[in-house]
Design a protein around this motif. Structure first.
Motif, mmCIF file in Angstrom:
data_model
loop_
_atom_site.group_PDB
_atom_site.id
_atom_site.type_symbol
_atom_site.label_atom_id
_atom_site.label_comp_id
_atom_site.label_asym_id
_atom_site.label_seq_id
_atom_site.Cartn_x
_atom_site.Cartn_y
_atom_site.Cartn_z
ATOM 1 N N ALA A 126 -10.204 -46.464 49.690
ATOM 2 C CA ALA A 126 -10.771 -47.245 50.726
ATOM 3 C C ALA A 126 -11.290 -47.240 51.485
ATOM 4 O O ALA A 126 -10.929 -46.042 52.079
ATOM 5 C CB ALA A 126 -9.427 -47.754 50.704
ATOM 6 N N GLU A 127 -11.916 -47.516 52.942
ATOM 7 C CA GLU A 127 -12.363 -47.832 53.772
ATOM 8 C C GLU A 127 -11.332 -47.458 54.942
ATOM 9 O O GLU A 127 -10.945 -48.123 55.274
ATOM 10 C CB GLU A 127 -13.159 -49.021 54.530
ATOM 11 N N ASP A 128 -11.596 -46.512 55.724
ATOM 12 C CA ASP A 128 -10.105 -46.273 56.524
ATOM 13 C C ASP A 128 -10.129 -47.223 57.862
ATOM 14 O O ASP A 128 -8.995 -47.479 58.618
ATOM 15 C CB ASP A 128 -10.280 -44.773 56.574
ATOM 16 N N VAL A 129 -11.620 -47.894 58.136
ATOM 17 C CA VAL A 129 -11.632 -48.783 59.289
ATOM 18 C C VAL A 129 -10.403 -50.089 58.937
ATOM 19 O O VAL A 129 -10.560 -50.533 59.830
ATOM 20 C CB VAL A 129 -12.611 -49.670 59.169
ATOM 21 N N PHE A 165 -5.412 -58.387 55.732
ATOM 22 C CA PHE A 165 -6.704 -57.000 55.536
ATOM 23 C C PHE A 165 -8.171 -57.803 56.083
ATOM 24 O O PHE A 165 -8.416 -58.406 55.759
ATOM 25 C CB PHE A 165 -7.124 -56.311 54.389
ATOM 26 N N GLY A 166 -8.469 -57.613 57.680
ATOM 27 C CA GLY A 166 -9.516 -58.502 58.016
ATOM 28 C C GLY A 166 -10.918 -58.150 57.494
ATOM 29 O O GLY A 166 -11.009 -58.909 57.879
ATOM 30 N N LYS A 167 -10.872 -57.194 56.852
ATOM 31 C CA LYS A 167 -12.486 -56.972 56.497
ATOM 32 C C LYS A 167 -11.954 -57.298 54.566
ATOM 33 O O LYS A 167 -13.005 -56.555 53.965
ATOM 34 C CB LYS A 167 -12.408 -55.489 56.357
ATOM 35 N N GLY A 168 -10.966 -57.369 54.226
ATOM 36 C CA GLY A 168 -10.370 -57.686 52.692
ATOM 37 C C GLY A 168 -10.828 -56.880 51.690
ATOM 38 O O GLY A 168 -9.992 -56.394 50.745
ATOM 39 N N LEU A 169 -10.299 -55.540 52.262
ATOM 40 C CA LEU A 169 -10.087 -53.802 51.566
ATOM 41 C C LEU A 169 -10.800 -53.541 50.557
ATOM 42 O O LEU A 169 -10.583 -54.496 49.553
ATOM 43 C CB LEU A 169 -8.106 -54.363 50.751
ATOM 44 N N LEU A 170 -12.247 -53.035 51.473
ATOM 45 C CA LEU A 170 -13.164 -52.993 50.272
ATOM 46 C C LEU A 170 -12.888 -51.824 49.322
ATOM 47 O O LEU A 170 -12.362 -50.731 50.109
ATOM 48 C CB LEU A 170 -14.194 -52.841 50.800
ATOM 49 N N ILE A 171 -12.585 -51.202 48.370
ATOM 50 C CA ILE A 171 -12.254 -49.604 47.407
ATOM 51 C C ILE A 171 -13.556 -49.747 47.178
ATOM 52 O O ILE A 171 -14.113 -50.525 46.595
ATOM 53 C CB ILE A 171 -11.350 -50.546 46.998
#
Length: 353
Positions: free
Chosen positions: A326-329, A340-346
């Motif tokens: 997952a993206e750390d940001v 998850f503010g950005k939708g948890l992009l994996i």
């Protein structure tokens, strides 16, 4: 059921517990969960990235709409209900001012449309059953035979079921995937557990209730995600009479907000509370009063087991088909519920078979 009190709450809760007890180990229900999980994961096969929160919501909604109303994702009615349900969700915790165009007004209108659709489905189901065209294995079929609930209570019960089986379940799924992505040791032990279960079955054989009961470490991971993630951070309560708590008196009529986070992240209660450590549950009582992710007492969530089954079956296939990072940001935040503010992009890496 969230706001009902007294005998009304007792009747609704008894129906909910009965439905869950009848449903949770039925092959038809378990097979539906697994089919939907496989369907979602098959849609990833040519993708390098997915927005996991969106996928988790799609999965949880498809499961609950199938189980409650017997509808599949392909049916036009499902899309209409989902659209209205999302509008309903957005206005659920908004300022209750009925002004056209506000989230609250749109939520009230959306709830009215969902209620009308549910009533139409109920009438159609009764008509079909009257023609002896067979029955479906869903909540609604059982609900129609319950004499203790009025028509409006049955419609509200359907809405409560959709609400309870959608948002919190999908958020818990996202939290589990997020935390496993940061814990290679937990991810590997979980993968081994599911490989052992799969090795004892035929290639395309469905999981069953006995398989679910073998998922011990899976339960540990889910419990730890519940404790550490605190999907539901607090509940609303009201003192019906004067309550003495330690040295404090809570007067009758006062509102109380028990904050689960304060207990779940207290190191005097859970050692190294700020660490994700699923192994703690090997020696810790999973039903202790200091672990309350689903509430407690007569208001403990009756569908908690169903949520765990959904997540366990989804993980069974996810772990055997993909590795992910997952993206750390994108860290989970409380608004006041977990998001998850950005939708948890994996990022996906398909496993070789």
């Amino acid at each position: 059921m969230l706001v009902a009190v007294g005998d009304t709450h007792k009747r609704l809760r008894n129906v909910a517990i009965s439905l869950v007890s009848i449903t949770k180990s039925k092959p038809e229900f378990l097979n539906d969960i697994e089919r939907i999980a496989v369907q979602i994961l098959n849609s990833w096969k040519d993708k390098q990235q997915v927005m996991f929160c969106e996928e988790a919501r799609k999965f949880s909604f498809n499961v609950i709409i199938k189980q409650v109303l017997g509808l599949t994702s392909e049916e036009p009615e499902t899309g209409k209900i989902l659209e209205d349900f999302l509008a309903f969700m957005r206005g659920l915790v908004s300022i209750p001012l009925y002004i056209p165009g506000t989230p609250y007004a749109r939520a009230v209108q959306a709830r009215s449309r969902i209620s009308s659709r549910v009533k139409a489905i109920i009438e159609e189901r009764r008509s079909r059953n009257g023609r002896s065209c067979g029955v479906r294995n869903d909540f609604l079929e059982i609900l129609l035979s319950v004499d203790t609930l009025s028509e409006d209570e049955k419609v509200s019960f359907v809405l409560d079921s959709l609400l309870g089986g959608y948002e919190t379940t999908s958020l818990l799924m996202a939290m589990v995937v997020h935390l496993l992505g940061q814990s290679p040791a937990a991810s590997e032990q979980l993968k081994l557990e599911h490989e052992q279960i799969r090795s004892s079955k035929e290639r395309d054989e469905f999981l069953n209730w006995e398989d679910y009961k073998k998922m011990g470490f899976t339960q540990n991971v889910i419990n730890e995600a519940l404790r550490y993630g605190n999907i539901v951070k607090f509940v609303h309560r009201k003192a019906l009479k004067d309550v003495k708590f330690r040295d404090h008196l809570i007067p009758s009529g006062w509102k109380v907000l028990p904050v689960f986070t304060a207990v779940h992240l207290d190191s005097s209660v859970h050692a190294d509370a700020l660490q994700f450590h699923p192994w703690r549950w090997e020696a810790q009582d999973q039903t202790c009063k200091k672990f309350t992710p689903f509430g407690g007492g007569s208001r403990c969530c009756p569908g908690s087991e169903l949520a765990k089954i959904e997540i366990a079956f989804f993980l069974h296939h996810l772990l055997q088909n993909f590795r992910w990072t997952a993206e750390d940001v994108d860290q989970p935040m409380a608004y006041p519920y977990v998001e998850f503010g950005k939708g948890l992009l994996i990022n996906l890496d398909r496993c070789s078979i």
